[in-house]
Design a protein around this motif. Structure first.
Motif, mmCIF file in Angstrom:
data_model
loop_
_atom_site.group_PDB
_atom_site.id
_atom_site.type_symbol
_atom_site.label_atom_id
_atom_site.label_comp_id
_atom_site.label_asym_id
_atom_site.label_seq_id
_atom_site.Cartn_x
_atom_site.Cartn_y
_atom_site.Cartn_z
ATOM 1 N N ALA A 131 -13.072 25.309 -13.459
ATOM 2 C CA ALA A 131 -13.482 25.533 -12.065
ATOM 3 C C ALA A 131 -14.940 26.006 -12.005
ATOM 4 O O ALA A 131 -15.471 26.550 -12.964
ATOM 5 N N HIS A 148 -9.244 30.776 -3.031
ATOM 6 C CA HIS A 148 -7.783 30.625 -2.900
ATOM 7 C C HIS A 148 -7.117 31.338 -4.064
ATOM 8 O O HIS A 148 -7.790 32.000 -4.847
ATOM 9 N N ASP A 178 -7.344 29.732 -11.912
ATOM 10 C CA ASP A 178 -8.663 29.298 -12.386
ATOM 11 C C ASP A 178 -9.805 29.753 -11.471
ATOM 12 O O ASP A 178 -10.974 29.538 -11.790
ATOM 13 N N HIS A 179 -9.480 30.398 -10.366
ATOM 14 C CA HIS A 179 -10.520 30.892 -9.456
ATOM 15 C C HIS A 179 -10.532 32.418 -9.347
ATOM 16 O O HIS A 179 -11.408 32.975 -8.695
ATOM 17 N N ASP A 190 -11.348 24.342 -3.788
ATOM 18 C CA ASP A 190 -10.634 23.134 -4.234
ATOM 19 C C ASP A 190 -10.276 22.181 -3.094
ATOM 20 O O ASP A 190 -9.465 21.277 -3.270
ATOM 21 N N HIS A 221 -14.237 21.882 -8.307
ATOM 22 C CA HIS A 221 -14.262 21.264 -9.633
ATOM 23 C C HIS A 221 -15.227 20.085 -9.599
ATOM 24 O O HIS A 221 -15.196 19.293 -8.662
HETATM 25 ZN ZN LIG Z 1 -9.083 24.957 -9.135
#
Ligand SMILES: [Zn+2]
Length: 325
Positions: free
Chosen positions: A23, A67, A71-72, A192, A229
């Motif tokens: 990310a 969000h 991965d964030h 995303d 991404h």
């Molecule tokens: Zn993501």
């Protein structure tokens, strides 16, 4: 990872491989500094801090999580004392979908014979994603640090006279989806809502909302979009995402009408111009989402992750392409 300046005060840190978990993060270098999204593990978060350190003097005062996905948010703990801002749903959702222990167990299992054998027999797709993640990620030491400043529809930051607008747009790709608009610099950090040069992985939300959000981004008329991404883009990034979602929904509708399962449809639907994107077999997730809507299922019906990863692997193999998530 690399640092890219996208306007006078806005920067991005981008992951090169553009596979699952790779990310992007953003930085607005004013009013004490604002970081947008904190990477998938502590190694990547530290590297991001180091890269942003080239253009900002200290640790930023604020963090925005676009969000709830791991991965964030998994680098949040490194921003001690910072105000962490997200949509009101995000803290609870993080506890549901971003429990680092599950990912720690997964990568641990990849190394050990018995869990590996079990995974291979029961869930070959889970073993495959675990192996891929292990090449780049180490989830050890991550603890969830939840956002503390929560908002509902909009939240405006004043960074020494420069306005930054947080706009809630979920649920389109996930429940807490938020975009960050910097009007004076014509920059949107899209989270995303936009995947660039890689196949979108949407979880909880509807096609309708996602398409409307892309229209909103186009209407905001940014010069630069930092996607969640993939590489930085202009308005064409939002348009291409829209075209992809419309294409997949239409093709899925046709297959649904023919009585094909989502898995069989994903083996059959032509990749069209999107076959060159990373992880093309992730198409399955978008077909399954469309099917859920055709079956009038709730948008927030939970996902069986193991089944999803197995299906993505099956689709890749059936189409004779590399298994990639
Ligand atoms: Zn993501």
């Amino acid at each position: 990872m690399k640092l890219q300046q996208v306007s006078d005060n806005c920067f991005a840190v981008l992951n090169d491989k553009n596979r699952v978990c790779d990310a992007n993060s953003g930085l607005i270098n004013r009013g004490g500094g604002v970081v947008i999204d904190t990477q998938s593990d502590l190694f990547h978060a530290r590297r991001m801090i180091e890269l942003f350190g080239k253009v900002w003097p200290g640790m930023p005062k604020r963090v925005i999580n676009t969000h709830e996905d791991g991965d964030h948010v998994w680098g949040n703990q490194l921003f001690e004392g910072a105000e962490i801002i997200a949509h009101r749903t995000v803290p609870d959702r993080m506890k549901q979908v971003a429990d680092p222990q599950e990912s720690q167990k997964l990568l641990g299992g990849v190394d050990h014979l018995l869990p590996r054998l079990l995974l291979k027999t029961m869930h070959p797709g889970v073993l495959a994603i675990g192996r891929q993640l292990k090449q780049d990620y180490d989830f050890e030491g991550i603890r969830l640090v939840l956002p503390t400043t929560l908002f509902d529809e909009r939240h405006v930051l004043d960074l020494d006279g420069m306005e930054v607008h947080l706009i809630y747009v979920g649920p389109c790709h996930q429940i807490g989806d938020t975009i960050v608009h910097v009007p004076s610099e014509r920059v949107v950090f899209a989270g995303d809502v936009i995947f660039r040069a890689c196949t979108p992985m949407g979880w909880t939300g509807t096609y309708e909302k996602w398409l409307r959000t892309l229209d909103l981004i186009i209407w905001l008329d940014p010069e630069v979009i930092v996607p969640g991404h993939g590489p930085v883009c202009g308005i064409e990034g939002a348009m291409e995402m829209k075209a992809y979602l419309e294409y997949v929904r239409e093709e899925s509708q046709r297959c649904f009408g023919q009585g094909l399962s989502a898995l069989d449809a994903s083996k059959k639907i032509d990749f069209g111009p999107y076959g060159g994107w990373r992880g093309p077999a992730r198409l399955y997730m978008n077909v399954e989402r469309a099917y859920r809507e055709f079956r009038h299922e709730a948008a927030d019906a939970p996902w069986d992750h193991a089944k999803v990863f197995d299906a993505v692997r099956t689709v890749a193999q059936a189409r004779g392409i590399e298994v990639e998530f």
